[in-house]
Write a protein that holds these residues in place. Structure first.
Motif, PDB file in Angstrom:
ATOM      1  N   SER A 642       0.848  -1.189   0.000  1.00 47.51           N
ATOM      2  CA  SER A 642       0.000   0.000   0.000  1.00 47.51           C
ATOM      3  C   SER A 642       0.884   1.241   0.000  1.00 47.51           C
ATOM      4  CB  SER A 642      -0.904   0.023   1.239  1.00 47.51           C
ATOM      5  OG  SER A 642      -1.873  -0.993   1.177  1.00 47.51           O
ATOM      6  N   MET A 643       0.474   2.223  -0.765  1.00 49.74           N
ATOM      7  CA  MET A 643       1.167   3.507  -0.807  1.00 49.74           C
ATOM      8  C   MET A 643       0.280   4.531  -0.117  1.00 49.74           C
ATOM      9  SD  MET A 643       2.620   5.570  -4.120  1.00 49.74           S
ATOM     10  CE  MET A 643       3.750   4.222  -4.483  1.00 49.74           C
ATOM     11  N   VAL A 644       0.798   5.144   0.932  1.00 49.92           N
ATOM     12  CA  VAL A 644       0.047   6.163   1.648  1.00 49.92           C
ATOM     13  C   VAL A 644       0.581   7.524   1.232  1.00 49.92           C
ATOM     14  CG1 VAL A 644       1.553   5.938   3.678  1.00 49.92           C
ATOM     15  CG2 VAL A 644      -0.671   7.025   3.904  1.00 49.92           C
ATOM     16  N   VAL A 645      -0.315   8.414   0.839  1.00 52.94           N
ATOM     17  CA  VAL A 645       0.040   9.748   0.347  1.00 52.94           C
ATOM     18  C   VAL A 645      -0.672  10.783   1.204  1.00 52.94           C
ATOM     19  CG1 VAL A 645       0.059  11.304  -1.637  1.00 52.94           C
ATOM     20  CG2 VAL A 645       0.247   8.822  -1.986  1.00 52.94           C
ATOM     21  N   ARG A 646       0.105  11.719   1.768  1.00 61.08           N
ATOM     22  CA  ARG A 646      -0.484  12.784   2.571  1.00 61.08           C
ATOM     23  C   ARG A 646      -0.543  14.064   1.759  1.00 61.08           C
ATOM     24  NH1 ARG A 646       2.775  14.376   7.528  1.00 61.08           N
ATOM     25  NH2 ARG A 646       3.295  16.274   6.367  1.00 61.08           N
ATOM     26  N   SER A 647      -1.718  14.674   1.754  1.00 63.95           N
ATOM     27  CA  SER A 647      -1.945  15.869   0.936  1.00 63.95           C
ATOM     28  C   SER A 647      -1.909  17.125   1.790  1.00 63.95           C
ATOM     29  CB  SER A 647      -3.304  15.758   0.237  1.00 63.95           C
ATOM     30  OG  SER A 647      -3.665  16.961  -0.376  1.00 63.95           O
ATOM     31  N   SER A 648      -1.709  18.248   1.141  1.00 67.52           N
ATOM     32  CA  SER A 648      -1.818  19.530   1.825  1.00 67.52           C
ATOM     33  C   SER A 648      -3.263  19.988   1.882  1.00 67.52           C
ATOM     34  CB  SER A 648      -0.977  20.588   1.102  1.00 67.52           C
ATOM     35  OG  SER A 648      -1.382  20.690  -0.267  1.00 67.52           O
ATOM     36  N   GLY A 649      -4.142  19.292   1.156  1.00 72.68           N
ATOM     37  CA  GLY A 649      -5.555  19.641   1.132  1.00 72.68           C
ATOM     38  C   GLY A 649      -6.423  18.424   1.376  1.00 72.68           C
ATOM     39  N   ALA A 650      -7.552  18.348   0.661  1.00 74.90           N
ATOM     40  CA  ALA A 650      -8.494  17.246   0.836  1.00 74.90           C
ATOM     41  C   ALA A 650      -7.938  15.958   0.231  1.00 74.90           C
ATOM     42  CB  ALA A 650      -9.839  17.590   0.194  1.00 74.90           C
ATOM     43  N   ALA A 651      -8.103  14.860   0.949  1.00 72.83           N
ATOM     44  CA  ALA A 651      -7.575  13.578   0.477  1.00 72.83           C
ATOM     45  C   ALA A 651      -8.287  13.110  -0.787  1.00 72.83           C
ATOM     46  CB  ALA A 651      -7.704  12.533   1.578  1.00 72.83           C
ATOM     47  N   GLU A 652      -9.578  13.428  -0.925  1.00 73.66           N
ATOM     48  CA  GLU A 652     -10.344  12.968  -2.082  1.00 73.66           C
ATOM     49  C   GLU A 652      -9.731  13.456  -3.396  1.00 73.66           C
ATOM     50  OE1 GLU A 652     -12.894  12.745   1.453  1.00 73.66           O
ATOM     51  OE2 GLU A 652     -11.615  14.310   0.599  1.00 73.66           O
TER      52      GLU A 652
END
Length: 817
Positions: A642-652
């Motif tokens: 699994s690749m987890v990606v953290r955003s600066s905004g909304a995850a969607e």
């Protein structure tokens, strides 16, 4: 028979003459029976419905089990081949296992659930092909033969538009070519209950799909489900005795893998998924049946109250028939015929409600890779269950009203006086008791629903210990594409991470073999350096493999030490990072950084601890801190990742970008899952959510029925006291006095029912504790709040007839009767 037909005709005429009464009674029974049939149809589909194969009663499950282990496990392929030699016991033995396969066709790639099976799979099960042919027995024993596949009827329609020329087409599965030889019949979707297999390949094709892996030859690799079809004349005990002999022979021939091993068998009719899984599912099924049984109990008490009221209305008719010489038994039979006609009609309508309700419940799917699919058709079991429930309720809850109705005081009844069903002191005793029962049962269901609702609210506020609002998860099975070996898989993932990391909206990206609070559980025995362990058994510890940057992407701070780095390559010293709970459990009061531990076996290569991370939730939201060990992805490659990606905004907003980046690198790479972290966490809340929905719906239905029953009793009681009310008003009683007199009776009944319901709830809600978050099974706020709500509803139900009674004209009341 003529007498029965006459009774039915008379009963039908009486019900037609009272359409309002018939409608209310019919609807009450339909709701109660429908709820029971709906839940039973699901239980039937999961636990009772036989497999759609020929003569399923001849099939047995053949497991493998060590003599010191209480649980059976799956079989090794070499052991399966030895079992097939016992042709004196079985006409055929099949082996199969679930398998994830990527299908690449017309520039599109998707992951499918299939089965790898022995060549005699369809032959032994008695499943013919809808098109083409099935596998030929021993076809999987021909090395070098071109690989072949069968597809499901559903896949044929969904992916190939029911192409009549599908036979002979070439499919690309995991980067390898397979020829389609047949299409399975529509009703057969594999041997895994609730999950549909979409294609089948031969077990020998595993060598073709996974070159270099040797578990087909490994007696210690136990991964196959095995079924056998008993020969005619062979009893279950004979088959077990024959396999016991075989087990001893294999233990002598292969002591390293088979010593102390036996092959227990179970009837396929007694196993649905696996004995351990079945034991976990059965209590849930029993609980659901108890819940809807309580709803039916309330519906039946309402029917009994309606029949009692109906009997009072017909007291003069009954008295006349008794006076003319009609036997009491004949009258009881006639009244029971009417109640049976009502309950059977309600059962017929209930089947429609059951079909709609069960279909709705199945749509409430748990978050996951595959959709649960159940056959909810109305088979003989569901029809027999509905008929049995209908007849039983009609007889049991029609008997008491029939007995009371057929023993009136004949002279007062002929004079149309009211005291006709026993003494005045107990003429409403049965009806009051039924209302008390309704209130008590409704309270039990509503308290259960209240606990789940509060639990869900608390769960939403629990901090899982990692980023949940701005993170998205992409799950890949790189090994599904056989163009990739380990080196190529690592290169693909590295490129993908770099492309995603370069996006301006991305703050951090990392890999993990397992996401916390997911369905997968991976544990190892840990042997910490310098710690003495009882019986040389390791400490059972949750384990995951993660890449550099994982803790940044998950927003989990490192409390001590460092993160994985470039220096932690495959040839360097093996390293791990552990959680706070692991550090405190392994080396309490000491610094864990620099310590060593072994995973899996006390003799395995030690790992050095280079860091300690803050605790997170691992398996459930309500758990205490759990020891967790993180291994380095650079030292322990995992193709399912699994690749987890953290955003600066909304995850969607990350999801379309992540999909496009995968397709830009390799359009044939199937995506297993793509979701936000909040969607991922829904899996943990599914059972409490379903419990809340079901109990809330059934509890609301129960409260509606109980309120209706209470209203009916109070309204009838008030009407019977019309003359008394007139006398009281004539002697100076005020309207408020009359209202209080009537309401007091309703509140008294509700209070008695509430006390009984609270006592029952204390015992009934105790098993729910493991499913609740942040609230105890005896939560006082829920108990007091729900009880107050039910009493308030009872007050309203009593107030309507009370106000009507208060408006009675005294002169009219004094002339009553």
């Amino acid at each position: 028979m003529d007498s029965l037909i006459a009774d039915l005709r008379y009963a039908a005429r009486r019900l037609i003459q009272r359409p309002a009464f018939a409608f209310i009674a019919l609807l009450t029974m339909a709701l109660g029976i429908g709820a029971n049939s709906a839940i039973f149809s699901i239980v039937n589909a999961v636990l009772l419905r036989p497999l759609p194969v020929a003569s399923p009663d001849q099939l047995v499950e053949i497991y493998s089990q060590e003599e010191d282990d209480s649980e059976p496990v799956t079989q090794a392929y070499p052991d399966y081949l030895d079992i097939t030699e016992r042709e004196d016991l079985f006409t055929g033995v099949i082996a199969y296992t679930a398998d994830f396969l990527s299908l690449s066709q017309d520039g599109r790639s998707e992951m499918l659930l299939g089965e790898a099976v022995s060549g005699n799979y369809f032959d032994v099960l008695g499943i013919p092909a809808a098109r083409g042919r099935t596998f030929i027995p021993a076809e999987d024993e021909q090395p070098g033969a071109p690989p072949v596949a069968m597809i499901s009827h559903g896949l044929w329609h969904r992916r190939f538009a029911a192409d009549p020329n599908i036979i002979g087409e070439v499919l690309v599965l995991r980067g390898r070519q397979f020829e389609v030889i047949g299409v399975a019949p529509e009703e057969f979707t594999g041997l895994y209950v609730g999950i549909s297999s979409e294609l089948w390949v031969l077990l020998d094709a595993e060598r073709y799909l996974r070159p270099g892996e040797d578990y087909l030859d490994d007696r210690d690799s136990r991964w196959l489900m095995v079924k056998g079809r008993l020969r005619d004349g062979i009893e279950f005990q004979q088959a077990q005795a024959g396999l016991d002999v075989l087990a001893r022979q294999l233990a002598e021939a292969y002591p390293e893998s088979n010593e102390g091993r036996r092959y227990p068998i179970l009837r396929t009719s007694d196993v649905r998924i696996h004995p351990m899984v079945d034991r976990a599912i059965t209590p849930v099924a029993v609980m659901l049946m108890v819940v809807v049984g309580l709803v039916l109990l309330i519906a039946c008490t309402n029917l009994a109250n309606l029949l009692l009221a109906r009997a009072l209305a017909r007291r003069k008719e009954v008295a006349i028939r008794l006076a003319l010489g009609s036997g009491r038994g004949r009258l009881i039979r006639q009244l029971l015929t009417e109640s049976l006609l009502l309950s059977l009609s309600g059962g017929a309508l209930g089947l429609l409600i059951a079909y709609w309700t069960s279909a709705f419940l199945v749509k409430l799917q748990p978050p996951g890779l595959f959709t649960v699919q159940l056959d909810l058709s109305l088979d003989n079991r569901v029809l027999a269950f509905t008929l049995l429930v209908s007849v039983a309720t009609g007889l049991l809850f029609g008997l008491a009203p029939a007995l009371q109705a057929t023993r009136p005081q004949v002279v007062p009844a002929l004079k149309n006086e009211t005291a006709v069903l026993g003494g005045a002191g107990r003429k409403l005793g049965l009806r009051n008791s039924l209302v008390v029962l309704q209130v008590a049962v409704s309270l039990v269901l509503l308290i259960g629903a209240g606990l789940f609702v509060r639990s869900l609210k608390n769960a939403a506020d629990i901090d899982p210990g990692f980023e949940r609002d701005r993170a998205a998860i992409l799950t890949l099975f790189v090994d599904l594409n056989n163009d990739y070996d380990e080196v190529q898989g690592e290169a693909f993932l590295d490129q993908l991470m770099q492309r995603i990391q370069s996006r301006p909206e991305v703050e951090a990206v990392a890999l993990a073999s397992r996401m916390p609070l997911g369905a997968a559980i991976h544990t190892n025995e840990a042997f910490p350096e310098g710690v003495e362990l009882a019986d040389d058994e390791g400490l059972d510890t949750d384990v995951a493999t993660v890449s550099t940057g994982y803790f940044e992407a998950m927003n989990v701070p490192l409390l001590h030490g460092r993160d994985f780095g470039e220096e932690d390559h495959a040839d360097a010293e093996a390293v791990v990072i552990i959680s706070q709970a692991a550090a405190q459990r392994f080396w309490p009061g000491e610094s864990a950084v620099g310590k060593r531990l072994r995973l899996g076996d006390a003799e395995d290569t030690p790992y050095m601890v280079i860091g300690v991370a803050r605790d997170t939730k691992v398996r459930t939201l309500g758990e205490a801190p759990r020891p967790y060990v993180y291994r380095a992805f650079s030292q322990d490659y995992e193709p399912w990742i699994s690749m987890v990606v953290r955003s600066s905004g909304a995850a969607e907003a990350l999801l379309p970008m992540m999909r496009s980046e995968v397709q830009a690198l390799d359009a044939s790479m199937p995506i297993v899952e793509l979701k936000t972290m909040n969607e991922h966490l829904k899996l943990m809340l599914f059972l409490p959510k379903m419990g809340g929905i079901l109990l809330a719906v059934f509890g609301a239905l129960a409260m509606l029925l109980a309120t209706t029953g209470l209203y009916g009793v109070i309204a009838y009681s008030a009407s019977q006291r019309t003359r008394e009310v007139g006398i009281r008003v004539a002697l100076g009683a005020s309207s408020s006095d009359v209202v209080m007199m009537v309401v007091r009776q309703g509140i008294a009944l509700a209070a008695v029912g509430a006390v009984i319901g609270v006592v029952i709830s204390f015992a009934a809600t105790r098993p729910l504790g493991s499913l609740l978050y942040g609230v105890g099974s005896w939560d006082p706020l829920t108990f007091v709040g729900i009880t107050a709500l039910l009493v308030a509803v009872a007050l309203l139900a009593s107030l309507v007839p009370a106000l009507r009674a208060a408006r009675v004209d005294p002169m009219v009341a004094l002339r009553y009767e």
